[in-house]
Design an enzyme around this catalytic site. Structure first.
Site, PDB file in Angstrom:
ATOM      1  N   ARG A 188       0.809  -1.223   0.000  1.00  0.00           N
ATOM      2  CA  ARG A 188       0.000   0.000   0.000  1.00  0.00           C
ATOM      3  C   ARG A 188       0.850   1.284   0.000  1.00  0.00           C
ATOM      4  NH1 ARG A 188      -5.446  -0.970   3.744  1.00  0.00           N
ATOM      5  NH2 ARG A 188      -6.166  -2.837   2.655  1.00  0.00           N
ATOM      6  N   ASN A 231       1.982  -6.059  -2.464  1.00  0.00           N
ATOM      7  CA  ASN A 231       0.556  -6.272  -2.209  1.00  0.00           C
ATOM      8  C   ASN A 231      -0.178  -4.944  -2.288  1.00  0.00           C
ATOM      9  OD1 ASN A 231      -1.831  -7.824  -1.008  1.00  0.00           O
ATOM     10  ND2 ASN A 231      -1.552  -6.211   0.522  1.00  0.00           N
ATOM     11  N   GLU A 232      -1.231  -4.904  -3.085  1.00  0.00           N
ATOM     12  CA  GLU A 232      -2.099  -3.738  -3.171  1.00  0.00           C
ATOM     13  C   GLU A 232      -1.298  -2.462  -3.464  1.00  0.00           C
ATOM     14  OE1 GLU A 232      -4.492  -3.741   0.378  1.00  0.00           O
ATOM     15  OE2 GLU A 232      -5.568  -5.544  -0.207  1.00  0.00           O
ATOM     16  N   ASN A 233      -0.417  -2.579  -4.458  1.00  0.00           N
ATOM     17  CA  ASN A 233       0.440  -1.442  -4.796  1.00  0.00           C
ATOM     18  C   ASN A 233      -0.288  -0.384  -5.620  1.00  0.00           C
ATOM     19  OD1 ASN A 233       2.462  -4.145  -5.106  1.00  0.00           O
ATOM     20  ND2 ASN A 233       3.023  -2.554  -3.628  1.00  0.00           N
TER      21      ASN A 233
END
Length: 835
Positions: free
Chosen positions: A404, A440-442
């Site tokens: 994130r 993850n969830e970039n």
């Protein structure tokens, strides 16, 4: 109430599985990744202070004789230890993010002449500084990779200081500063859906090494898809401190899973800083590693001779992995449907500071649920976890904590490269690992003013290339970053059918559409939250409000409990009943998707998170199939019924003491079982046999509509698999009385055992009828002697909690006659109980 359960979570050391689990655990203990034979875990004798110091002198200065004025006040602790063991789940405060200090005194006695003395950290959060007396000897940024500090010279210098030798009675003072303060230029982002814990929350080791030693053994085991020929290439890595340019004798032994020597080598290596090739082995028809048979070979390497020889041991497994493009995953040439879950490093009462027995218990519960795959989210995890994955047969996706927030600057990006390098090098030998995760969830912005997709793509390409350079034999993957899904080898989109978007019957259609868009599809993260102990007679009611055909991805704001479009995550009842139906549907569909590589349910265990203060247990992500203390929810047994072979049967509702409805109304009773058929008995009467059919929803056809009697009901299920028979039974009350709005609270002592008292709060209407669908907020408090066990982050271990079916329990330590418990709910009179 529950009277008897005959299909519990199987104990790992009972029945026919005794020998298998014993051997697996012995193997996990015996075959550690390359490590020293002179290594001591430093667990006892530590002190801790939860604040910063004015300087290192405050940690080591002598106290004035007889003076009570020494500050700060230090607290004795045992390692591993986490700053946030309690405050991570405190309902009314943010968890502590800042510095904390540890100190101890060690007797340092290196047995090697001219040897080196090291402190080996298995993980510490998130920034760490290490001091010998007042000398800073090392530092590290990153809370999850292993690292080492050489304290040899600093110890020698301190031991020459006679005045301080007297003060510390010949021991060496060690002080360590950990800091988990918020820092935008550090991975992972504080926007992440998990805590960035602080402290020495993994094991710390004092390690003695000779002057010539290798710090790492790299073992690359490979086998062709047919399993006919295996190869093993060995390298060792020397640290920069060794004298280079000489030849060192080396001896290698390779032992098969039975302990038989199947390969030997004697020779010499040229000592040089970095990796040096040792030798290669070739094996005919090696015994293969797989989830069903996680067979491992032991590698023993000795560098040098005589008493100064240095020995490294590791374990390897021969297996062939292949993510076929536009096809399912293959292990050793055969399709393997990856049946997975996720793990966060988080546990009731200790947060990230899980001990080895706690980790082992958790991993065994996963294996007993039928898991053959795990994604370690969202960071490199303990070597203990990886050892257990190897020995239990659990395939692994492990990733760096680029999670994130967007993309930081030079320091930020260098940390990602360093953590990728460390993760691959430190866990290279584990046969369980098949994927290195890049992030993850970039696609989640907001840490920086700039959110540049092309820069994120460029950096992701760099990490992808680095992972392949370090380890060409494994795949790379990311989850949820659609604008970069072409970069890694494997991609997982966001699919939350029936929770954040859509309904759960959309799952197969949405997955098939996503499958077409990538080279290799693997679905990680699916499921939904459930408040343990909350059940529903009509769990799917919220689905009527949900629009279909608009995808099943998670979008900005979907995790919020307020506002936005209708969605189950906001408008559903968060009952175990609903989640069991959602999981049941997903698992039945996965059996009819021949192109599917696999999935991983999010997550195995409830865990603490700073971004969910309004959840029924505040600050808890409640999507686990077990609670934060490893208590199984009902959904655990849904997975067991699909994924395991050992006969099992579980009647839904072990944590549902009171059901409700009309007199004479037929009620569904579900039995989750992997057996061929089952018979149901209600109050002694048989309601016949049902045959299991995985495509017959719900409960694979093992559901009955039966009448219940007002008051107590006894339900028993008997399931048959060939000649084998298993059974389960529960007892519950059936309420036919209608209730109005909650008007008062009652508080009752329900148990007193093992030094813990259990009290139950119940919401009732003005006539005293229990309100069985009430979800009011409750707050427990205590006066007098004793302590509430309210720092666990569980449905029965939080001082502030939403009611489940109009009730909630909490446990406490009490002194008879001197303890009073109270419970409050907004707008209602408090209830008080003197114990």
């Amino acid at each position: 109430m529950i009277r008897k359960r005959t299909s519990p979570v199987p104990h790992p050391l009972k029945g026919t599985h005794f020998l298998r689990f014993l051997l697996l655990l012995l193997f996990a203990t015996r075959h550690q990744p390359a490590q020293a034979q002179q290594s001591i875990r430093l667990t006892a004798g530590w002190e801790y202070v939860k604040q910063d110091l004015g300087g290192i002198w405050e940690a080591v200065r002598p106290a004035a004789p007889g003076s009570p004025e020494t500050v700060p006040l230090w607290t004795p602790v045992t390692l591993p230890h986490c700053f946030n063991a309690v405050d991570a789940v405190a309902p009314d405060i943010n968890y502590y993010q800042g510095p904390g200090w540890y100190r101890t005194q060690l007797a340092v006695q290196n047995p090697y002449a001219n040897g080196r003395t090291l402190l080996h950290f298995e993980g510490a959060g998130q920034k760490t500084e290490v001091y010998i007396h007042t000398t800073k000897v090392g530092s590290h940024v990153g809370g999850y990779d292993e690292w080492t500090v050489d304290i040899t010279q600093a110890v020698a210098d301190f031991q020459k200081m006679e005045a301080y030798q007297k003060q510390f009675k010949g021991k060496v003072p060690i002080s360590i500063r950990c800091d988990n303060s918020r820092d935008l230029e550090m991975m992972p982002s504080d926007l992440s859906d998990f805590n960035l814990y602080g402290g020495l929350y993994r094991y710390l080791n004092l390690t003695y090494v000779p002057a010539l030693y290798a710090e790492r053994l790299m073992a690359h085991a490979a086998v062709d898809a047919a399993g006919q020929t295996g190869t093993l290439g060995l390298k060792i890595a020397f640290p920069a401190t060794v004298a280079t340019g000489t030849n060192a004798p080396v001896v290698v032994r390779l032992l098969d899973p039975r302990g038989k020597v199947v390969g030997q080598y004697r020779g010499a290596v040229r000592v040089a800083a970095g990796e040096v090739a040792v030798t290669d082995f070739k094996l005919k028809k090696p015994l293969l590693w797989s989830p069903e048979n996680p067979r491992q070979y032991a590698v023993e390497v000795t560098v040098g001779e005589g008493p100064r020889a240095w020995r490294l041991t590791t374990s390897v497994g021969f297996r062939h992995i292949e993510f076929v493009e536009k096809r399912p995953f293959k292990l050793n040439g055969q399709r393997l449907l990856l049946r997975g879950t996720h793990r966060h490093e988080d546990h009731a009462g200790v947060a990230a500071a899980m001990t080895e027995p706690q980790i082992r218990q958790e991993m065994l519960l996963m294996k007993q649920m039928g898991v053959n795959f795990i994604r370690l989210g969202h960071y490199q995890q303990s070597r203990i976890v990886l050892n257990l994955c190897d020995s239990l047969g659990i395939v692994v996706w492990e990733e760096v904590p680029w999670c994130r927030g967007g993309l930081g600057g030079t320091v930020y990006q260098e940390q990602g490269r360093r953590m990728m390098t460390n993760m691959v090098q430190q866990h290279y030998n584990h046969p369980s690992i098949i994927i290195w995760g890049l992030g993850n969830e970039n696609d989640w912005p907001n840490d920086f003013p700039e959110f540049d997709k092309e820069k994120i793509r460029t950096y992701m390409k760099e990490l992808n290339d680095l992972a392949h350079q370090l380890d060409p034999s494994r795949y790379t993957a990311i989850r949820r970053c659609d604008f970069a899904k072409d970069i890694p080898d494997v991609y997982s989109p966001s699919i939350w059918a029936g929770w954040y978007r859509g309904i759960y019957t959309d799952y197969k259609k949405v997955s098939a559409e996503e499958f077409k868009q990538v080279k290799r599809f693997l679905h990680v993260e699916w499921g939904g939250d459930s408040h343990a102990g909350r059940h529903s007679e009509t769990p799917d009611n919220a689905l009527a409000k949900i629009k279909t055909g608009q995808g099943a991805d998670e979008r900005a704001g979907d995790a919020s409990l307020f506002g936005g479009s209708a969605r189950v995550s906001k408008d559903g009842d968060w009952s175990e009943s609903y989640i069991c139906n959602l999981i049941d549907w997903h698992l039945k569909e996965q059996e009819t998707m021949p192109w599917l590589s696999g999935t991983a349910y999010w997550p195995f265990k409830d865990f603490s998170t700073p971004v969910r203060p309004d959840n029924p247990v505040p600050y808890m992500n409640q999507k686990g199939v077990v609670e934060r203390d490893l208590t199984p929810k009902e959904s655990y047994y849904v997975f067991q019924s699909y994924w395991t072979d050992k006969p099992m049967a579980h009647i839904y509702g072990h944590s549902w003491p009171v059901r409700w409805g009309e007199p004479g109304e037929l009620k569904m009773v579900k039995v989750y079982s992997n057996c061929e058929r089952a018979e149901l008995f209600v109050n002694g009467k048989s309601y016949g046999f049902k045959t299991r059919d995985s495509q017959n929803f719900p409960a694979a056809g093992l559901s009955w509509q039966v009448p219940l009697v007002a008051g107590t009901n006894q339900v028993r299920a008997v399931a048959y698999q060939g000649k084998q028979r298993v059974e389960d039974q529960i007892s519950f009350r059936y309420q036919t009385e209608k209730w109005a709005t909650p008007a008062r609270l009652t508080l009752t002592k329900t148990a007193d055992a093992n030094g813990l008292v259990t009290v139950e709060a119940q919401l009732c209407d003005a006539q005293g009828v229990p309100c069985l669908d009430a979800a009011n907020w409750l707050r427990f408090s205590l006066a007098g002697e004793g302590r509430l066990h309210d720092d666990l982050g569980t449905s029965s271990g939080s001082s502030r909690v939403q009611a489940y079916n109009g009730r909630a329990i909490i446990r406490l330590t009490a002194t008879p006659g001197q303890t009073t418990v109270a419970v409050q709910s907004p707008g209602l009179p408090a209830a008080v109980l003197a114990l």
